[in-house]
Write a protein that holds these residues in place. Structure first.
Motif, mmCIF file in Angstrom:
data_model
loop_
_atom_site.group_PDB
_atom_site.id
_atom_site.type_symbol
_atom_site.label_atom_id
_atom_site.label_comp_id
_atom_site.label_asym_id
_atom_site.label_seq_id
_atom_site.Cartn_x
_atom_site.Cartn_y
_atom_site.Cartn_z
ATOM 1 N N SER A 60 9.216 -46.562 30.834
ATOM 2 C CA SER A 60 9.288 -47.237 31.524
ATOM 3 C C SER A 60 10.756 -48.438 30.893
ATOM 4 O O SER A 60 10.358 -48.600 29.561
ATOM 5 C CB SER A 60 8.399 -48.139 31.137
ATOM 6 N N VAL A 61 11.329 -48.708 31.752
ATOM 7 C CA VAL A 61 13.015 -49.429 31.224
ATOM 8 C C VAL A 61 12.896 -50.995 33.100
ATOM 9 O O VAL A 61 12.488 -50.318 33.872
ATOM 10 C CB VAL A 61 13.981 -48.367 31.867
ATOM 11 N N MET A 62 13.167 -51.788 31.665
ATOM 12 C CA MET A 62 12.927 -53.057 32.825
ATOM 13 C C MET A 62 14.801 -53.515 33.105
ATOM 14 O O MET A 62 15.480 -53.089 31.714
ATOM 15 C CB MET A 62 12.812 -53.857 32.146
ATOM 16 N N ARG A 63 15.493 -53.653 33.281
ATOM 17 C CA ARG A 63 16.781 -53.942 33.848
ATOM 18 C C ARG A 63 17.376 -54.952 34.795
ATOM 19 O O ARG A 63 16.168 -55.399 35.231
ATOM 20 C CB ARG A 63 17.673 -52.711 34.513
ATOM 21 N N GLY A 64 18.154 -55.884 33.639
ATOM 22 C CA GLY A 64 18.658 -57.063 34.381
ATOM 23 C C GLY A 64 17.728 -58.367 34.257
ATOM 24 O O GLY A 64 17.488 -58.806 35.537
ATOM 25 N N GLY A 65 16.762 -58.651 33.527
ATOM 26 C CA GLY A 65 15.782 -59.685 33.956
ATOM 27 C C GLY A 65 16.094 -61.321 33.394
ATOM 28 O O GLY A 65 17.347 -61.150 33.114
ATOM 29 N N ARG A 66 15.113 -62.049 33.350
ATOM 30 C CA ARG A 66 15.740 -62.884 32.892
ATOM 31 C C ARG A 66 15.778 -63.301 31.566
ATOM 32 O O ARG A 66 16.360 -63.935 31.032
ATOM 33 C CB ARG A 66 14.399 -64.185 33.713
ATOM 34 N N GLU A 269 16.791 -32.184 20.930
ATOM 35 C CA GLU A 269 16.995 -30.746 20.414
ATOM 36 C C GLU A 269 15.075 -30.203 20.770
ATOM 37 O O GLU A 269 15.219 -28.565 20.852
ATOM 38 C CB GLU A 269 17.250 -30.512 18.979
ATOM 39 N N THR A 270 14.724 -30.863 21.215
ATOM 40 C CA THR A 270 13.399 -30.419 21.772
ATOM 41 C C THR A 270 12.689 -30.346 23.178
ATOM 42 O O THR A 270 11.865 -29.766 24.067
ATOM 43 C CB THR A 270 12.029 -30.879 21.146
ATOM 44 N N GLY A 271 14.391 -30.003 23.948
ATOM 45 C CA GLY A 271 14.411 -30.439 25.192
ATOM 46 C C GLY A 271 13.167 -31.838 26.347
ATOM 47 O O GLY A 271 12.857 -31.629 27.812
ATOM 48 N N HIS A 272 12.849 -32.690 25.787
ATOM 49 C CA HIS A 272 12.274 -34.286 26.617
ATOM 50 C C HIS A 272 13.775 -34.827 26.778
ATOM 51 O O HIS A 272 14.762 -34.511 27.391
ATOM 52 C CB HIS A 272 11.916 -34.670 25.436
ATOM 53 N N ASN A 273 12.895 -35.299 27.751
ATOM 54 C CA ASN A 273 14.228 -35.643 28.788
ATOM 55 C C ASN A 273 14.800 -36.434 28.704
ATOM 56 O O ASN A 273 14.571 -37.710 27.661
ATOM 57 C CB ASN A 273 13.335 -36.708 30.125
ATOM 58 N N ALA A 274 16.331 -36.550 28.939
ATOM 59 C CA ALA A 274 17.578 -36.888 28.203
ATOM 60 C C ALA A 274 17.495 -38.365 28.726
ATOM 61 O O ALA A 274 17.930 -39.521 27.658
ATOM 62 C CB ALA A 274 18.351 -36.276 28.568
ATOM 63 N N ASP A 275 17.518 -39.358 29.943
ATOM 64 C CA ASP A 275 17.043 -40.525 29.955
ATOM 65 C C ASP A 275 16.322 -41.222 29.573
ATOM 66 O O ASP A 275 16.925 -42.986 28.203
ATOM 67 C CB ASP A 275 17.003 -40.700 31.428
ATOM 68 N N ALA A 276 14.560 -40.796 29.083
ATOM 69 C CA ALA A 276 14.208 -41.394 28.108
ATOM 70 C C ALA A 276 14.446 -41.335 26.639
ATOM 71 O O ALA A 276 14.274 -42.767 26.034
ATOM 72 C CB ALA A 276 12.555 -40.425 28.286
ATOM 73 N N VAL A 277 15.268 -40.688 25.899
ATOM 74 C CA VAL A 277 15.967 -40.724 24.479
ATOM 75 C C VAL A 277 16.759 -41.472 24.691
ATOM 76 O O VAL A 277 16.551 -41.472 23.134
ATOM 77 C CB VAL A 277 16.027 -38.792 24.314
ATOM 78 N N LEU A 278 17.734 -41.108 25.107
ATOM 79 C CA LEU A 278 18.603 -42.364 25.271
ATOM 80 C C LEU A 278 18.708 -43.480 25.561
ATOM 81 O O LEU A 278 19.644 -44.252 26.267
ATOM 82 C CB LEU A 278 20.044 -41.808 25.640
ATOM 83 N N MET A 279 17.358 -44.071 26.275
ATOM 84 C CA MET A 279 17.079 -45.074 26.927
ATOM 85 C C MET A 279 17.156 -46.664 26.051
ATOM 86 O O MET A 279 17.694 -47.452 25.779
ATOM 87 C CB MET A 279 15.593 -45.573 26.914
ATOM 88 N N SER A 280 16.779 -46.402 24.336
ATOM 89 C CA SER A 280 17.338 -46.980 23.566
ATOM 90 C C SER A 280 18.955 -47.194 23.641
ATOM 91 O O SER A 280 19.254 -48.613 23.025
ATOM 92 C CB SER A 280 17.267 -45.837 21.996
ATOM 93 N N LEU A 281 19.484 -46.863 24.029
ATOM 94 C CA LEU A 281 21.232 -47.387 24.230
ATOM 95 C C LEU A 281 21.712 -48.751 25.104
ATOM 96 O O LEU A 281 20.834 -48.964 26.062
ATOM 97 C CB LEU A 281 22.157 -46.520 24.917
ATOM 98 N N PRO A 282 21.880 -49.885 25.073
ATOM 99 C CA PRO A 282 22.149 -51.305 25.174
ATOM 100 C C PRO A 282 23.054 -50.463 26.638
ATOM 101 O O PRO A 282 24.195 -50.187 27.131
ATOM 102 C CB PRO A 282 23.086 -51.468 24.918
ATOM 103 N N PRO A 283 22.660 -51.716 27.832
ATOM 104 C CA PRO A 283 23.499 -51.711 28.819
ATOM 105 C C PRO A 283 24.893 -52.021 29.034
ATOM 106 O O PRO A 283 25.529 -51.385 29.571
ATOM 107 C CB PRO A 283 23.000 -52.571 29.959
ATOM 108 N N LEU A 284 25.571 -52.755 27.722
ATOM 109 C CA LEU A 284 26.387 -53.131 27.662
ATOM 110 C C LEU A 284 27.537 -53.307 26.068
ATOM 111 O O LEU A 284 25.963 -53.516 25.709
ATOM 112 C CB LEU A 284 26.793 -54.362 28.486
ATOM 113 N N ALA A 285 28.173 -52.537 25.954
ATOM 114 C CA ALA A 285 28.368 -52.919 24.530
ATOM 115 C C ALA A 285 29.564 -52.652 24.946
ATOM 116 O O ALA A 285 30.838 -53.441 25.623
ATOM 117 C CB ALA A 285 28.081 -51.611 23.333
ATOM 118 N N LYS A 286 31.047 -52.664 23.101
ATOM 119 C CA LYS A 286 32.119 -53.801 23.252
ATOM 120 C C LYS A 286 32.394 -52.917 22.099
ATOM 121 O O LYS A 286 31.661 -53.416 20.481
ATOM 122 C CB LYS A 286 31.881 -54.772 23.400
ATOM 123 N N TRP A 287 33.321 -52.416 21.518
ATOM 124 C CA TRP A 287 33.996 -52.293 20.951
ATOM 125 C C TRP A 287 35.672 -52.697 20.209
ATOM 126 O O TRP A 287 36.498 -53.017 21.797
ATOM 127 C CB TRP A 287 34.303 -50.151 20.156
#
Length: 288
Positions: A60-66, A269-287
């Motif tokens: 369950s992912v929400m993007r661009g909310g208030r 490593e256990t083959g779970h959906n990569a998008d689900a595993v990486l949902m923790s990544l922020p939508p935008l970031a900067k270095w």
């Protein structure tokens, strides 16, 4: 497997699913209360499956909310045979019998929220149960990740977690806070990724009911620990400097999750959906 453990696994998976439902409903309600002319954010819900293994979950992912720029709340119940690298890692942690029998079952909820307002803290929470033919344990925790820290927010978050821990053992909060401080540290930056919380893993006191009750209380404490902070900060004025600070901090968060996070490594490593595993990544970031 003992019938009792079948029932315990079912109860754990059901609780994690119910907690997922409770949190997503609360987050959508916060979106309705958030200021802004844009439509309130809603979760996009996607079933997930594991490649070449059993089980799956709900992403369950929400993007661009208030209030939420991006938030993911995932639930899973998976089983199968660990890949050699994951099996070796479990064996190295001392999981009984893992050298000879790589079968496993796991269920849990995992959440990461990146807020639109830089004054509102990002947050992470997860709780889970893991089973092998010769062992079971619980793990999880919650930690706060503000880019602009407010002492009152930090105190409220930690006090709520302390209250959740106290009925289960006088030493639980101090023990698991120290573990979080160690675990959520970024060695190559020489700093923590946030202001901490609690973290625990391999929890098996021999009393399944007691350990499950503690894990439920950790999950139930999340909304009262975090939601008042998000609601109070989502209307606070911010400028370009605040936004820049937020994006740089998100880069730090992404580095931790890609390099050190145990759950990210296990999921991939256990083959779970990569998008689900990486949902923790922020939508935008900067270095810089």
């Amino acid at each position: 497997m003992r019938p009792a453990m079948d029932e315990q696994r079912h109860r754990a998976a059901l609780w994690f699913r119910e907690l997922r439902d409770r949190i997503t409903a609360a987050f959508e309600a916060l979106e309705d209360r958030a200021p802004g002319d844009a439509p309130a954010g809603r979760f996009e819900v996607t079933p997930t499956e594991r490649a070449d293994n059993g089980g799956g979950g709900i992403m369950s992912v929400m993007r661009g909310g208030r209030a939420f720029e991006k938030v993911g709340v995932n639930w899973s119940e998976v089983h199968g045979t660990l890949a050699p690298r994951a099996q070796a890692a479990m064996a190295a942690r001392g999981v009984p019998g893992m050298e000879d029998d790589p079968r496993f079952w796991a269920s849990g909820i995992s959440l990461v929220a990146h807020m639109r307002n830089p004054h509102a803290p990002a947050v992470h929470m997860n709780t889970r149960m893991f089973w092998t033919p010769r062992a079971w344990w619980f793990g999880g925790g919650s930690d706060l990740n503000p880019c602009i820290e407010y002492a009152d927010d930090t105190a409220h978050f930690h006090n709520t977690l302390r209250d959740a821990c106290l009925p289960h053992g006088a030493e639980y909060y101090d023990r698991f806070k120290a573990w979080a401080d160690e675990y959520f540290f970024i060695p190559h930056r020489g700093r923590a990724r946030g202001v901490g919380g609690i973290f625990y893993d391999d929890l098996n006191t021999g009393d399944w009911e007691a350990d499950f009750a503690f894990t439920r209380d950790v999950g139930a404490a999340f909304l009262p620990a975090f939601l008042p902070l998000a609601e109070a900060r989502m209307t606070q004025a911010f400028d370009d400097t605040d936004r820049d600070t937020q994006l740089i901090h998100r880069g730090l968060y992404a580095e931790y999750n890609l390099v050190y996070d145990r759950g990210t490594k296990f999921g991939l490593e256990t083959g779970h959906n990569a998008d689900a595993v990486l949902m923790s990544l922020p939508p935008l970031a900067k270095w810089v």
